[in-house]
Each structure stands twice: as C-alpha cells, then as structure tokens.
Design a protein around this motif. Structure first.
Motif, PDB file in Angstrom:
ATOM      1  N   ILE A 205       0.847  -1.200   0.000  1.00  0.00           N
ATOM      2  CA  ILE A 205       0.000   0.000   0.000  1.00  0.00           C
ATOM      3  C   ILE A 205       0.877   1.241   0.000  1.00  0.00           C
ATOM      4  CG2 ILE A 205      -1.606   1.350   1.422  1.00  0.00           C
ATOM      5  CD1 ILE A 205      -2.841  -1.333   2.300  1.00  0.00           C
ATOM      6  N   ASN A 206       1.873   1.270   0.866  1.00  0.00           N
ATOM      7  CA  ASN A 206       2.784   2.423   0.939  1.00  0.00           C
ATOM      8  C   ASN A 206       3.502   2.638  -0.385  1.00  0.00           C
ATOM      9  OD1 ASN A 206       2.463   3.399   3.621  1.00  0.00           O
ATOM     10  ND2 ASN A 206       3.554   1.602   4.397  1.00  0.00           N
ATOM     11  N   ARG A 207       3.954   1.551  -0.987  1.00  0.00           N
ATOM     12  CA  ARG A 207       4.695   1.673  -2.251  1.00  0.00           C
ATOM     13  C   ARG A 207       3.823   2.246  -3.352  1.00  0.00           C
ATOM     14  NH1 ARG A 207       5.328  -0.459  -6.938  1.00  0.00           N
ATOM     15  NH2 ARG A 207       3.674  -2.000  -6.655  1.00  0.00           N
ATOM     16  N   ARG A 208       2.601   1.734  -3.478  1.00  0.00           N
ATOM     17  CA  ARG A 208       1.704   2.190  -4.555  1.00  0.00           C
ATOM     18  C   ARG A 208       1.320   3.650  -4.389  1.00  0.00           C
ATOM     19  NH1 ARG A 208      -2.558  -2.398  -6.604  1.00  0.00           N
ATOM     20  NH2 ARG A 208      -1.118  -4.183  -6.660  1.00  0.00           N
ATOM     21  N   LEU A 209       0.963   4.027  -3.158  1.00  0.00           N
ATOM     22  CA  LEU A 209       0.523   5.405  -2.952  1.00  0.00           C
ATOM     23  C   LEU A 209       1.690   6.380  -3.081  1.00  0.00           C
ATOM     24  CD1 LEU A 209      -2.041   4.995  -0.018  1.00  0.00           C
ATOM     25  CD2 LEU A 209      -2.498   5.227  -2.460  1.00  0.00           C
ATOM     26  N   ALA A 210       2.862   5.968  -2.621  1.00  0.00           N
ATOM     27  CA  ALA A 210       4.029   6.849  -2.754  1.00  0.00           C
ATOM     28  C   ALA A 210       4.374   7.057  -4.230  1.00  0.00           C
ATOM     29  CB  ALA A 210       5.218   6.238  -2.008  1.00  0.00           C
ATOM     30  N   SER A 211       4.287   5.998  -5.036  1.00  0.00           N
ATOM     31  CA  SER A 211       4.564   6.104  -6.471  1.00  0.00           C
ATOM     32  C   SER A 211       3.586   7.045  -7.157  1.00  0.00           C
ATOM     33  CB  SER A 211       4.491   4.722  -7.131  1.00  0.00           C
ATOM     34  OG  SER A 211       5.487   3.866  -6.605  1.00  0.00           O
ATOM     35  N   ALA A 212       2.354   7.122  -6.624  1.00  0.00           N
ATOM     36  CA  ALA A 212       1.331   7.992  -7.212  1.00  0.00           C
ATOM     37  C   ALA A 212       1.355   9.386  -6.589  1.00  0.00           C
ATOM     38  CB  ALA A 212      -0.049   7.367  -7.028  1.00  0.00           C
ATOM     39  N   GLY A 213       2.289   9.624  -5.660  1.00  0.00           N
ATOM     40  CA  GLY A 213       2.383  10.941  -5.041  1.00  0.00           C
ATOM     41  C   GLY A 213       1.270  11.219  -4.042  1.00  0.00           C
ATOM     42  N   ILE A 214       0.712  10.180  -3.472  1.00  0.00           N
ATOM     43  CA  ILE A 214      -0.392  10.323  -2.507  1.00  0.00           C
ATOM     44  C   ILE A 214       0.150  10.047  -1.103  1.00  0.00           C
ATOM     45  CG2 ILE A 214      -2.660   9.468  -1.795  1.00  0.00           C
ATOM     46  CD1 ILE A 214      -3.068   8.563  -4.729  1.00  0.00           C
ATOM     47  N   SER A 215      -0.085  11.001  -0.202  1.00  0.00           N
ATOM     48  CA  SER A 215       0.416  10.860   1.165  1.00  0.00           C
ATOM     49  C   SER A 215      -0.629  10.216   2.074  1.00  0.00           C
ATOM     50  CB  SER A 215       0.800  12.229   1.740  1.00  0.00           C
ATOM     51  OG  SER A 215       1.829  12.814   0.972  1.00  0.00           O
ATOM     52  N   ILE A 216      -0.183   9.296   2.894  1.00  0.00           N
ATOM     53  CA  ILE A 216      -1.063   8.653   3.878  1.00  0.00           C
ATOM     54  C   ILE A 216      -1.031   9.454   5.178  1.00  0.00           C
ATOM     55  CG2 ILE A 216      -1.472   6.570   5.254  1.00  0.00           C
ATOM     56  CD1 ILE A 216      -0.097   4.967   3.042  1.00  0.00           C
ATOM     57  N   THR A 217      -2.182   9.812   5.671  1.00  0.00           N
ATOM     58  CA  THR A 217      -2.240  10.514   6.968  1.00  0.00           C
ATOM     59  C   THR A 217      -2.610   9.576   8.113  1.00  0.00           C
ATOM     60  OG1 THR A 217      -4.565  11.141   6.615  1.00  0.00           O
ATOM     61  CG2 THR A 217      -2.879  12.686   5.844  1.00  0.00           C
ATOM     62  N   GLU A 218      -3.204   8.438   7.761  1.00  0.00           N
ATOM     63  CA  GLU A 218      -3.592   7.482   8.811  1.00  0.00           C
ATOM     64  C   GLU A 218      -3.775   6.104   8.204  1.00  0.00           C
ATOM     65  OE1 GLU A 218      -7.377   6.767  11.844  1.00  0.00           O
ATOM     66  OE2 GLU A 218      -7.024   8.780  11.037  1.00  0.00           O
ATOM     67  N   MET A 219      -3.269   5.089   8.909  1.00  0.00           N
ATOM     68  CA  MET A 219      -3.501   3.705   8.494  1.00  0.00           C
ATOM     69  C   MET A 219      -3.637   2.851   9.750  1.00  0.00           C
ATOM     70  SD  MET A 219      -1.201   0.913   6.346  1.00  0.00           S
ATOM     71  CE  MET A 219      -0.884   2.005   4.980  1.00  0.00           C
ATOM     72  N   SER A 220      -4.688   2.062   9.815  1.00  0.00           N
ATOM     73  CA  SER A 220      -4.890   1.213  10.989  1.00  0.00           C
ATOM     74  C   SER A 220      -5.592  -0.069  10.578  1.00  0.00           C
ATOM     75  CB  SER A 220      -5.721   1.939  12.056  1.00  0.00           C
ATOM     76  OG  SER A 220      -7.008   2.258  11.557  1.00  0.00           O
ATOM     77  N   GLY A 221      -5.390  -1.104  11.385  1.00  0.00           N
ATOM     78  CA  GLY A 221      -6.105  -2.357  11.182  1.00  0.00           C
ATOM     79  C   GLY A 221      -7.306  -2.407  12.108  1.00  0.00           C
ATOM     80  N   ASN A 222      -8.363  -3.031  11.663  1.00  0.00           N
ATOM     81  CA  ASN A 222      -9.524  -3.145  12.539  1.00  0.00           C
ATOM     82  C   ASN A 222      -9.250  -4.139  13.649  1.00  0.00           C
ATOM     83  OD1 ASN A 222      -9.605  -5.517  11.061  1.00  0.00           O
ATOM     84  ND2 ASN A 222     -11.824  -5.590  10.940  1.00  0.00           N
ATOM     85  N   SER A 223      -9.949  -4.018  14.740  1.00  0.00           N
ATOM     86  CA  SER A 223      -9.797  -4.959  15.847  1.00  0.00           C
ATOM     87  C   SER A 223     -11.167  -5.543  16.175  1.00  0.00           C
ATOM     88  CB  SER A 223      -9.230  -4.263  17.090  1.00  0.00           C
ATOM     89  OG  SER A 223     -10.073  -3.207  17.507  1.00  0.00           O
ATOM     90  N   GLN A 224     -11.163  -6.798  16.533  1.00  0.00           N
ATOM     91  CA  GLN A 224     -12.411  -7.500  16.814  1.00  0.00           C
ATOM     92  C   GLN A 224     -12.458  -7.855  18.287  1.00  0.00           C
ATOM     93  OE1 GLN A 224     -14.725  -7.850  14.662  1.00  0.00           O
ATOM     94  NE2 GLN A 224     -15.879  -9.727  14.886  1.00  0.00           N
ATOM     95  N   SER A 225     -13.488  -7.396  18.965  1.00  0.00           N
ATOM     96  CA  SER A 225     -13.637  -7.717  20.381  1.00  0.00           C
ATOM     97  C   SER A 225     -14.398  -9.031  20.532  1.00  0.00           C
ATOM     98  CB  SER A 225     -14.402  -6.602  21.099  1.00  0.00           C
ATOM     99  OG  SER A 225     -15.758  -6.586  20.685  1.00  0.00           O
ATOM    100  N   LEU A 226     -14.342  -9.589  21.730  1.00  0.00           N
ATOM    101  CA  LEU A 226     -15.108 -10.802  22.011  1.00  0.00           C
ATOM    102  C   LEU A 226     -16.594 -10.537  21.838  1.00  0.00           C
ATOM    103  CD1 LEU A 226     -15.369 -13.698  22.960  1.00  0.00           C
ATOM    104  CD2 LEU A 226     -15.186 -12.894  25.320  1.00  0.00           C
ATOM    105  N   GLU A 227     -17.012  -9.335  22.137  1.00  0.00           N
ATOM    106  CA  GLU A 227     -18.425  -8.988  21.967  1.00  0.00           C
ATOM    107  C   GLU A 227     -18.841  -9.116  20.507  1.00  0.00           C
ATOM    108  OE1 GLU A 227     -20.130  -4.780  22.348  1.00  0.00           O
ATOM    109  OE2 GLU A 227     -20.694  -5.711  24.269  1.00  0.00           O
TER     110      GLU A 227
END
Length: 332
Positions: free
Chosen positions: A301-323
């Motif tokens: 993801i970082n490589r593709r967006l950097a090649s296109a000149g697009i800056s990432i301001t936030e990246m996170s993975g979702n988390s799953q609770s027991l609920e």
C-alpha cells in the motif's frame, strides 16, 4: 490423614505462591466431557456438550440466561447427574468417582448462600470444618485466605453487614478452602463495582498463574476477554463455537485496513484506483477500507501510494472484540 497432608501442602503453596498439583502427571487436559446431556422437561437443559480444557488455563463459558451454563457447572462439580455423556475432572470419572471430584474442586455459585448471622471468619472456618480440617489447620488456612482477600480486618464482622464485594470475596475464600485443583466460578463479578470487579479479575489471573484450572461463566464479555485463554459459546443448551481466544477471532471476523489520505475526496478516489487489485477497496466516512491484514499489505500500500504521489495521513487495522465474535456466533 489425607486432609492433614493436603493442608500442609496447601499452606506451603499459599506461602510460596508456587503451585504443584496433587494430581500432576494425569495429563495436560483437566476437564473433558463427551456428549454431556441434561434436560429438565424434555426441552431445557444441555445437549451433547463436548469440552476439552487444558490444565492451568482459564476457560470462559458464555451465553444468554438459560443457555445451560449453570447446569453444566453443577454437573461438573457433582451437584447434578447427567442423563447421558461422560465427564472427567482432574483424572476422575464424574459418574464413577463423584466424591473424589468434589474433594478436588472449588465452586463459587451465582448465589452464594452465606449465613448473614455468622462472621466472615466463621463462614470460612465452617467450610474448612466440612472439609475435615482440624482446628489448628483451619486457623492457618482461614487467616491466610482472609488476608489474601483483604477481609482480615473485618473477619469478626457479621457477613450480613458486608458489602456485595466483600460477600463475594468470602464466598471465593470458601471455594478455595480445600486447595482445589479446579475452580468453578459462576458469574464471579456480577453486580460488583469496577474496583471490586478488578480485584476479582486480578485474583483469577493470579490463581491461573499458580497453576489452577479455572472455569468461569460471565455476562461481562470484556472480563472474559481479559482473563480467559479459551472459551465456548453456548446457545439453547448446545455449544455453537469454541476454541482459543485468537482462534475465535480469526474464525469469526475478516481483518481489514482503514486508510486516510491527504487531499480532497478526489484524492481518495485516486487512491482507490491506485490500490485496485489488493482487494475490494471501498470508501466509507472518508476512509479507504481494504480487506486483509495490515502487517501483510502495508508495504505494498505504501509503495503504490508513494509512487502515485499520494500521502497517507492514517492507516490502521480493525480490531475484533469478544463482543463482536459473540454476536456473530449468536446470529444477532
């Protein structure tokens, strides 16, 4: 003689907080059930319950009221007889050796049945007497447990004057009197304030570290998530899912990545096009969402967006609770 030897071992364990099970060598599995079944009117109860709980672990048994949690516990501590199936607890067959099972388990019921006119000391001492401990042994054990559970200063106060948290601790001390190999806790923090609940959770973790095998039911799912190694979800008397906490999360949710890029909405749409082929990317609430594991996909993801000149301001993975897992299993 059995109780004297057990008492001395128990006191040594408590003093050092190092656990050496009396039944060491019986294997890595402390509780095994196959086809365990109990009905009350032909409908309610449990059906074909299969469990395998590792020694020295904390196992969570969760489900709605009336799902069969308490029935299962009462069978495993010898208070109810199953109509079918088998259960082995710490190496003993529950049908053939129920008295031996009772000697090596502790049980905290959801309603503890304390005698309000007795002091905290007398309640625990009375339980020790029922287990056959002599006076001198009882004194050492009862005083240690009351100190460990922060009840010693109130030991001579009648239980009827205790707070709910203190009453819960007295009931737990009573369950620990015989140094059980296996401890069954039915809703151990029900109705407690956050401070008292945290104290019970910390004690459960401590007992597990000391080698106890703990079977816990609870409606407080974050509590189960914090203290349990594995769990089973029961609905209408049958187990719908079981496994380790990590296994349950992997089985019942798909990981995804949330990305926010700099610029306008047009920039986000451009990023979507650049990330095509990595998965079904979607735009929601200003975030680009892509199914997959963050650690695995982040470099690409970082490589593709950097090649296109697009800056990432936030990246996170979702988390799953027991609920989240619970509601997915229950179909709600």
């Amino acid at each position: 003689m059995f109780y004297r030897l057990r008492s001395k071992l128990f006191l040594n364990i408590l003093a050092s907080e190092i656990y050496s099970p009396l039944h060491a060598g019986r294997g890595d599995i402390t509780i095994t059930t196959k086809g365990l079944t109990k009905t009350y009117d032909g409908v309610h109860g449990i059906k074909n319950i299969d469990l395998s709980i590792r020694s020295g672990s904390c196992f969570g048994f969760i489900g709605a009221n009336g799902a069969g949690k308490t029935t299962t516990i009462k069978i495993l501590v010898g208070l109810l007889k199953p109509q079918a199936g088998t259960a082995i607890v710490s190496g003993y067959d529950l049908r053939a050796e129920p008295e031996k099972v009772r000697k090596i388990v502790g049980y905290l019921p959801d309603t503890y049945g304390l005698y309000d006119y007795l002091s905290g000391y007398d309640v625990v001492d009375y339980t020790a007497r029922l287990h056959g401990f002599e006076r001198s042994e009882r004194k050492e054990i009862v005083e240690f447990l009351l100190k460990k559970l922060d009840l010693f200063e109130a030991r001579n106060v009648k239980v009827g004057k205790y707070s709910k948290g203190m009453r819960q601790k007295v009931a737990l001390a009573r369950a620990l009197v015989n140094d059980p190999d296996v401890l069954f806790l039915d809703e151990p923090t029900s109705g407690l304030d956050p401070v008292a609940a945290r104290g019970i959770e910390d004690l459960i973790k401590s007992l597990t570290r000391d080698g106890k095998t703990i079977f816990i039911t609870s409606h407080v799912l974050p509590e189960v998530e914090k203290v349990c190694d594995s769990l089973a979800i029961i609905k209408n008397g049958t187990i719908r899912a079981s496994g380790s906490m990590d296994d349950m999360r992997r089985k019942f949710y798909a990981p995804a990545i949330r990305i926010k890029v700099s610029g306008s909405a047009a920039g986000a749409h451009k990023a979507l096009a650049v990330l095509g082929g990595l998965g079904k990317a979607e735009l929601a609430d200003g975030y680009i969402c892509i199914p997959g594991d963050r650690d695995a996909l982040a470099p690409e993801i970082n490589r593709r967006l950097a090649s296109a000149g697009i800056s990432i301001t936030e990246m996170s993975g979702n988390s799953q609770s027991l609920e989240d897992v619970y509601f997915k299993v229950m179909g709600e």
